[in-house]
Design an enzyme around this catalytic site. Structure first.
Site, PDB file in Angstrom:
ATOM      1  N   SER A 145      13.507  23.124   2.719  1.00 13.43           N
ATOM      2  CA  SER A 145      14.210  22.054   2.007  1.00 13.43           C
ATOM      3  C   SER A 145      14.165  22.328   0.502  1.00 13.43           C
ATOM      4  O   SER A 145      14.546  23.412   0.074  1.00 13.43           O
ATOM      5  CB  SER A 145      13.588  20.699   2.365  1.00 13.43           C
ATOM      6  OG  SER A 145      14.328  19.636   1.802  1.00 13.43           O
ATOM      7  N   THR A 146      13.668  21.374  -0.292  1.00 15.70           N
ATOM      8  CA  THR A 146      13.652  21.518  -1.743  1.00 15.70           C
ATOM      9  C   THR A 146      12.938  22.809  -2.157  1.00 15.70           C
ATOM     10  O   THR A 146      11.828  23.079  -1.712  1.00 15.70           O
ATOM     11  CB  THR A 146      12.937  20.314  -2.382  1.00 15.70           C
ATOM     12  OG1 THR A 146      13.589  19.121  -1.968  1.00 15.70           O
ATOM     13  CG2 THR A 146      12.968  20.408  -3.897  1.00 15.70           C
ATOM     14  N   HIS A 205      18.109  22.311   4.115  1.00 18.90           N
ATOM     15  CA  HIS A 205      18.740  21.025   3.816  1.00 18.90           C
ATOM     16  C   HIS A 205      19.717  21.183   2.660  1.00 18.90           C
ATOM     17  O   HIS A 205      19.314  21.318   1.502  1.00 18.90           O
ATOM     18  CB  HIS A 205      17.688  19.975   3.456  1.00 18.90           C
ATOM     19  CG  HIS A 205      16.798  19.604   4.596  1.00 18.90           C
ATOM     20  ND1 HIS A 205      15.512  19.162   4.424  1.00 18.90           N
ATOM     21  CD2 HIS A 205      17.007  19.618   5.937  1.00 18.90           C
ATOM     22  CE1 HIS A 205      14.976  18.899   5.596  1.00 18.90           C
ATOM     23  NE2 HIS A 205      15.859  19.178   6.528  1.00 18.90           N
ATOM     24  N   MET A 217      10.117  18.678   0.776  1.00 12.66           N
ATOM     25  CA  MET A 217       9.480  17.370   0.749  1.00 12.66           C
ATOM     26  C   MET A 217       9.884  16.611   2.001  1.00 12.66           C
ATOM     27  O   MET A 217      10.843  16.962   2.681  1.00 12.66           O
ATOM     28  CB  MET A 217       9.916  16.593  -0.497  1.00 12.66           C
ATOM     29  CG  MET A 217       9.460  17.200  -1.814  1.00 12.66           C
ATOM     30  SD  MET A 217       7.669  17.199  -2.037  1.00 12.66           S
ATOM     31  CE  MET A 217       7.343  15.442  -2.133  1.00 12.66           C
ATOM     32  N   ASP A 229      10.667  16.181   7.773  1.00 13.87           N
ATOM     33  CA  ASP A 229      11.510  16.880   8.740  1.00 13.87           C
ATOM     34  C   ASP A 229      10.888  18.244   9.034  1.00 13.87           C
ATOM     35  O   ASP A 229      10.562  18.999   8.122  1.00 13.87           O
ATOM     36  CB  ASP A 229      12.928  17.055   8.198  1.00 13.87           C
ATOM     37  CG  ASP A 229      13.877  17.610   9.246  1.00 13.87           C
ATOM     38  OD1 ASP A 229      13.718  17.258  10.431  1.00 13.87           O
ATOM     39  OD2 ASP A 229      14.759  18.409   8.889  1.00 13.87           O
TER      40      ASP A 229
END
Length: 322
Positions: A179-180, A206, A299, A302
């Site tokens: 993700s991030t 993401h 973060m 998920d």
């Protein structure tokens, strides 16, 4: 009391600087350390104003946002940088290039010369959420830190079962969730893998629609592996990487001829579509213990449930250390 987060705004538009400044300072934990209307001025200001974070416009005359970011990373490799974009047809590819070159995150500016109040409020909520994500893990020195174990550990990380003793199953697929900060991590990991990597790799990053295709194309230029955005019906093969398209869940499914990809528009999971949990759980159904799960930077939670399902099935899971 923790000190405020000091932010340097870099944007050639006075109106954009005003919107960003007002949005940042609407949170009492944030202050504007300064503003610069060009990349060159921003680079010169950093040693003087010593910001904790930079809001960097992508489209500026002279030294644009990407060039500024590359130069900034030479002097401050770990300084958080959020790229600010106008929503255009090309913004996706520009943003991906920035993320691959070390940007921490990105945000789209409010549309229009005079955005509506509702639009401004939504932008502020998104911006403050991104800043909180970047600084929440810095402990007592951060105004966004929390002493609540539940808040610091939203997934209530249970102890997953240890590997069964004896010989482990041969890995037949690698599943990655990120993700991030993900594009930068992927740009470190994937180029290290050989062209004859012996199993397929499926991956959820993401990102919104259009971004994932640009990410696949950019990573493919850096890697010996074949990397592309996943499409329904593709058959998995060794030495290839498939990135879940933004806006779709991606799953793997066993067929007589092998294993194929499928996409769906079911409800988001953990507010995400694509979801790491959905991909990992499908990998468990198709491969059981003969899978390797990797969870990289990000973060939220998920991937937590999916990692648990993989461990329960006897598969190995590796998680990137902060």
């Amino acid at each position: 009391m923790a000190k405020k987060i000091r932010v340097l705004i870099v944007d050639d538009s006075l109106m954009a600087c005003k919107v960003l400044s007002d949005s940042l300072t609407s949170d009492p934990r944030i202050e504007v350390a300064g503003s610069a209307m060009s990349g060159a001025v921003a680079l010169a200001m950093i040693p003087q104003c010593v910001p904790d974070m930079v809001m960097l416009d992508m489209d500026m005359p002279g030294m644009d946002g990407l060039q500024t970011l590359i130069e900034l990373r030479k002097i401050r490799p770990r300084l958080p940088v959020i790229m600010c974009n106008e929503q255009t047809e090309k913004s996706g590819s520009y943003t991906v290039q920035a993320l691959l070159n070390g940007a921490s995150d990105y945000i789209d500016k409010p549309k229009g010369a005079a955005p509506k109040e509702g639009t401004i409020q939504a932008f502020r909520r998104e911006l403050h959420g991104k800043i909180q994500s970047l600084f929440a893990s810095q402990g007592a020195s951060s105004p966004f830190s929390t002493s609540s174990p539940k808040a610091a550990d939203p997934g209530s990380l249970q102890s997953f079962p240890s590997p069964k003793p004896g010989i482990q199953e041969r890995v037949e697929i690698v599943a990655i969730g990120v993700s991030t900060g993900g594009p930068n991590a992927l740009a470190e990991l994937l180029p290290r893998l050989p062209a004859d990597f012996p199993v397929p790799i499926v991956l959820v990053q993401h990102m919104p629609p259009n971004f994932t295709k640009s990410l696949a194309q950019s990573l493919a230029k850096r890697c010996r592996l074949q990397i592309e955005e996943g499409t329904a019906g593709q058959m998995l093969a060794p030495g290839k990487v498939w990135i879940a398209p933004g806006g779709f869940h991606m799953v793997v499914q066993k067929e007589r001829a092998g294993t194929s990809l499928a996409l769906n528009l079911e409800e988001p999971v953990n507010s995400c579509r694509p979801s790491v949990d959905i991909l990992f759980e499908s990998v468990v159904q198709a491969y059981g213990a003969k899978a390797l799960g990797i969870v990289l930077t990000g973060m939220g939670q998920d991937g937590l449930r999916g990692a648990g399902a993989m461990r329960k099935a006897g598969a190995s899971v590796y998680v990137q250390d902060e």
